[in-house]
Design an enzyme around this catalytic site. Sequence first.
Site, PDB file in Angstrom:
ATOM      1  N   ARG A  86      -8.883  -6.486  -1.857  1.00 56.39           N
ATOM      2  CA  ARG A  86      -7.727  -6.000  -1.075  1.00 56.39           C
ATOM      3  C   ARG A  86      -7.831  -6.372   0.407  1.00 56.39           C
ATOM      4  O   ARG A  86      -7.447  -5.604   1.288  1.00 56.39           O
ATOM      5  CB  ARG A  86      -7.537  -4.491  -1.231  1.00 56.39           C
ATOM      6  CG  ARG A  86      -7.309  -4.041  -2.651  1.00 56.39           C
ATOM      7  CD  ARG A  86      -6.040  -4.621  -3.267  1.00 56.39           C
ATOM      8  NE  ARG A  86      -5.987  -4.310  -4.682  1.00 56.39           N
ATOM      9  CZ  ARG A  86      -6.401  -5.148  -5.642  1.00 56.39           C
ATOM     10  NH1 ARG A  86      -6.849  -6.376  -5.354  1.00 56.39           N
ATOM     11  NH2 ARG A  86      -6.336  -4.815  -6.904  1.00 56.39           N
ATOM     12  N   SER A 112      -1.657   2.539  -5.326  1.00 58.09           N
ATOM     13  CA  SER A 112      -2.950   3.235  -5.214  1.00 58.09           C
ATOM     14  C   SER A 112      -3.196   3.566  -3.749  1.00 58.09           C
ATOM     15  O   SER A 112      -3.196   2.671  -2.908  1.00 58.09           O
ATOM     16  CB  SER A 112      -4.086   2.343  -5.708  1.00 58.09           C
ATOM     17  OG  SER A 112      -3.875   2.019  -7.052  1.00 58.09           O
ATOM     18  N   GLU A 170      -6.347   2.444   0.855  1.00 59.62           N
ATOM     19  CA  GLU A 170      -5.927   1.050   0.614  1.00 59.62           C
ATOM     20  C   GLU A 170      -4.634   0.799   1.382  1.00 59.62           C
ATOM     21  O   GLU A 170      -4.360  -0.301   1.838  1.00 59.62           O
ATOM     22  CB  GLU A 170      -5.692   0.829  -0.890  1.00 59.62           C
ATOM     23  CG  GLU A 170      -5.196  -0.567  -1.196  1.00 59.62           C
ATOM     24  CD  GLU A 170      -5.101  -0.849  -2.699  1.00 59.62           C
ATOM     25  OE1 GLU A 170      -5.994  -0.423  -3.450  1.00 59.62           O
ATOM     26  OE2 GLU A 170      -4.128  -1.508  -3.104  1.00 59.62           O
TER      27      GLU A 170
HETATM   28  C1  FAD Z   1       4.345   1.327  -7.640  1.00 64.97           C
HETATM   29  C2  FAD Z   1       3.379   0.413  -6.929  1.00 64.97           C
HETATM   30  C3  FAD Z   1       2.443  -0.312  -7.647  1.00 64.97           C
HETATM   31  C4  FAD Z   1       1.547  -1.141  -6.997  1.00 64.97           C
HETATM   32  N1  FAD Z   1       0.649  -1.846  -7.741  1.00 64.97           N
HETATM   33  C5  FAD Z   1      -0.216  -2.663  -7.127  1.00 64.97           C
HETATM   34  C6  FAD Z   1      -1.172  -3.424  -7.891  1.00 64.97           C
HETATM   35  O1  FAD Z   1      -1.210  -3.381  -9.114  1.00 64.97           O
HETATM   36  N2  FAD Z   1      -2.035  -4.213  -7.206  1.00 64.97           N
HETATM   37  C7  FAD Z   1      -2.028  -4.311  -5.847  1.00 64.97           C
HETATM   38  O2  FAD Z   1      -2.838  -5.050  -5.287  1.00 64.97           O
HETATM   39  N3  FAD Z   1      -1.140  -3.616  -5.105  1.00 64.97           N
HETATM   40  C8  FAD Z   1      -0.244  -2.802  -5.702  1.00 64.97           C
HETATM   41  N4  FAD Z   1       0.666  -2.100  -4.949  1.00 64.97           N
HETATM   42  C9  FAD Z   1       0.616  -2.196  -3.478  1.00 64.97           C
HETATM   43  C10 FAD Z   1       1.510  -3.292  -2.864  1.00 64.97           C
HETATM   44  O3  FAD Z   1       2.609  -3.601  -3.713  1.00 64.97           O
HETATM   45  C11 FAD Z   1       0.700  -4.559  -2.585  1.00 64.97           C
HETATM   46  O4  FAD Z   1      -0.347  -4.315  -1.675  1.00 64.97           O
HETATM   47  C12 FAD Z   1       1.588  -5.680  -2.030  1.00 64.97           C
HETATM   48  O5  FAD Z   1       0.856  -6.865  -1.986  1.00 64.97           O
HETATM   49  C13 FAD Z   1       2.121  -5.367  -0.632  1.00 64.97           C
HETATM   50  O6  FAD Z   1       3.117  -6.323  -0.331  1.00 64.97           O
HETATM   51  P1  FAD Z   1       4.320  -5.978   0.648  1.00 64.97           P
HETATM   52  O7  FAD Z   1       5.131  -7.200   0.834  1.00 64.97           O
HETATM   53  O8  FAD Z   1       5.041  -4.777   0.201  1.00 64.97           O
HETATM   54  O9  FAD Z   1       3.495  -5.678   1.979  1.00 64.97           O
HETATM   55  P2  FAD Z   1       3.788  -4.562   3.080  1.00 64.97           P
HETATM   56  O10 FAD Z   1       3.550  -3.218   2.478  1.00 64.97           O
HETATM   57  O11 FAD Z   1       5.071  -4.801   3.733  1.00 64.97           O
HETATM   58  O12 FAD Z   1       2.606  -4.881   4.098  1.00 64.97           O
HETATM   59  C14 FAD Z   1       1.246  -4.700   3.718  1.00 64.97           C
HETATM   60  C15 FAD Z   1       0.359  -5.273   4.831  1.00 64.97           C
HETATM   61  O13 FAD Z   1       0.521  -6.685   4.847  1.00 64.97           O
HETATM   62  C16 FAD Z   1       1.012  -7.121   6.127  1.00 64.97           C
HETATM   63  N5  FAD Z   1       1.961  -8.211   5.852  1.00 64.97           N
HETATM   64  C17 FAD Z   1       2.997  -8.216   4.989  1.00 64.97           C
HETATM   65  N6  FAD Z   1       3.565  -9.429   4.960  1.00 64.97           N
HETATM   66  C18 FAD Z   1       2.876 -10.198   5.833  1.00 64.97           C
HETATM   67  C19 FAD Z   1       2.957 -11.560   6.246  1.00 64.97           C
HETATM   68  N7  FAD Z   1       3.884 -12.391   5.769  1.00 64.97           N
HETATM   69  N8  FAD Z   1       2.066 -12.006   7.179  1.00 64.97           N
HETATM   70  C20 FAD Z   1       1.122 -11.177   7.697  1.00 64.97           C
HETATM   71  N9  FAD Z   1       0.999  -9.895   7.346  1.00 64.97           N
HETATM   72  C21 FAD Z   1       1.857  -9.406   6.416  1.00 64.97           C
HETATM   73  C22 FAD Z   1       1.658  -5.916   6.764  1.00 64.97           C
HETATM   74  O14 FAD Z   1       1.623  -6.011   8.161  1.00 64.97           O
HETATM   75  C23 FAD Z   1       0.760  -4.794   6.227  1.00 64.97           C
HETATM   76  O15 FAD Z   1      -0.425  -4.701   6.992  1.00 64.97           O
HETATM   77  C24 FAD Z   1       1.579  -1.259  -5.575  1.00 64.97           C
HETATM   78  C25 FAD Z   1       2.534  -0.554  -4.848  1.00 64.97           C
HETATM   79  C26 FAD Z   1       3.436   0.281  -5.516  1.00 64.97           C
HETATM   80  C27 FAD Z   1       4.466   1.024  -4.719  1.00 64.97           C
END
Ligand code: FAD
Length: 302
Positions: A174, A224, A294
Amino acid sequence: MDLVSDLNNICGPSNVFVNEMMKDHTSFRIGGPASYYVTPGNEEELGELIRYCVRTGSEYYILGNGSNLLVSDKGYPGIVIRLFERFNDIRIDGSRIYAMAGALLSRTANMAAKNSLSGLEAAAGIPGTLGGAIVMNAGAYGFEMKDVTEYVRVMKHDGSTEDIPSHMMEFGYRTSRCIRDGLIVLGAGLVLASGDEETIRDRMRELKEQRSAKQPLEYPSAGSTFKRPEGYFAGKLIMDAGLKGYSVGDACISEKHCGFVINKGNASAEDVIKLIKHVQDTVLDRFGVRLEPEIKFLGDFT
Ligand SMILES: Cc1cc2nc3c(=O)[nH]c(=O)nc-3n(C[C@H](O)[C@H](O)[C@H](O)COP(=O)(O)OP(=O)(O)OC[C@H]3O[C@@H](n4cnc5c(N)ncnc54)[C@H](O)[C@@H]3O)c2cc1C
């Protein structure tokens, strides 16, 4: 010129918002207003925007789909730069895919399936963007983004861009080099294997069913809440500590999966923070294990 006019000039007035409520842009459905919220449409606009922020000392934060994020009830007094709606092209060339940072993982996985490309089946149910998934090295069911990533296209603080090969991304559990170096992910080149579309879709369906059976997808959450501590499962530690269903306000430890903090209606960020702290203290006290969040935090939590 004021800040809004400058942002309008860079990204176009229809892509600049003032006092945008972050609860409308996070999967937790929590978060106060971002003073400015901007959605650049391409690398040029983003580069100009980043250089502008650095030049004027304006604080910014990159947002993907907000699915791993808790935003303070007080909001964020800077510029939220969202790479999602307008930054989401996906190109396929043989077994290679280039996806822009704002492309949803589910869409990328579906495009792969449509082109009989295997490797993203387990990513299809992760509700983030490609950019967020690279930053977090998102993963599930034994898969991690690093497994299919050939290179990552990034932007640095000076607005310059670089394609970084996967082995130099320092992917870990992560985490990735993006977090330490503050790199903005613009997109990534993925390499997949040829497969059979029906088999790929069957696997996607199977994993989707497993997810809905085990995870509280019916409630807003950020997935998580805690990282998996070495040698343990966060959810099991929380359950064994007797915290299943434990609530602070509308923030609650899911009864379906204790690793998830869910929002049962009108949870505030403060409720979630208090709940996280209580869980950490209780688990540390009972089992001597420190749970690390996380999820990411944005804004002032004091
Ligand atoms: C129901 C549910 C299930 C999930 N299941 C999983 C799973 O199975 N496995 C898992 O790993 N995660 C899971 N997640 C967590 C999440 O979906 C992941 O961590 C996902 O990769 C986050 O992507 P996001 O675009 O929503 O990032 P955001 O939440 O918007 O951002 C997360 C971080 O990344 C940074 N960021 C985002 N985009 C960029 C970019 N382009 N450049 C630089 N920094 C950036 C942000 O500043 C922040 O620090 C789950 C979440 C939910 C709600």
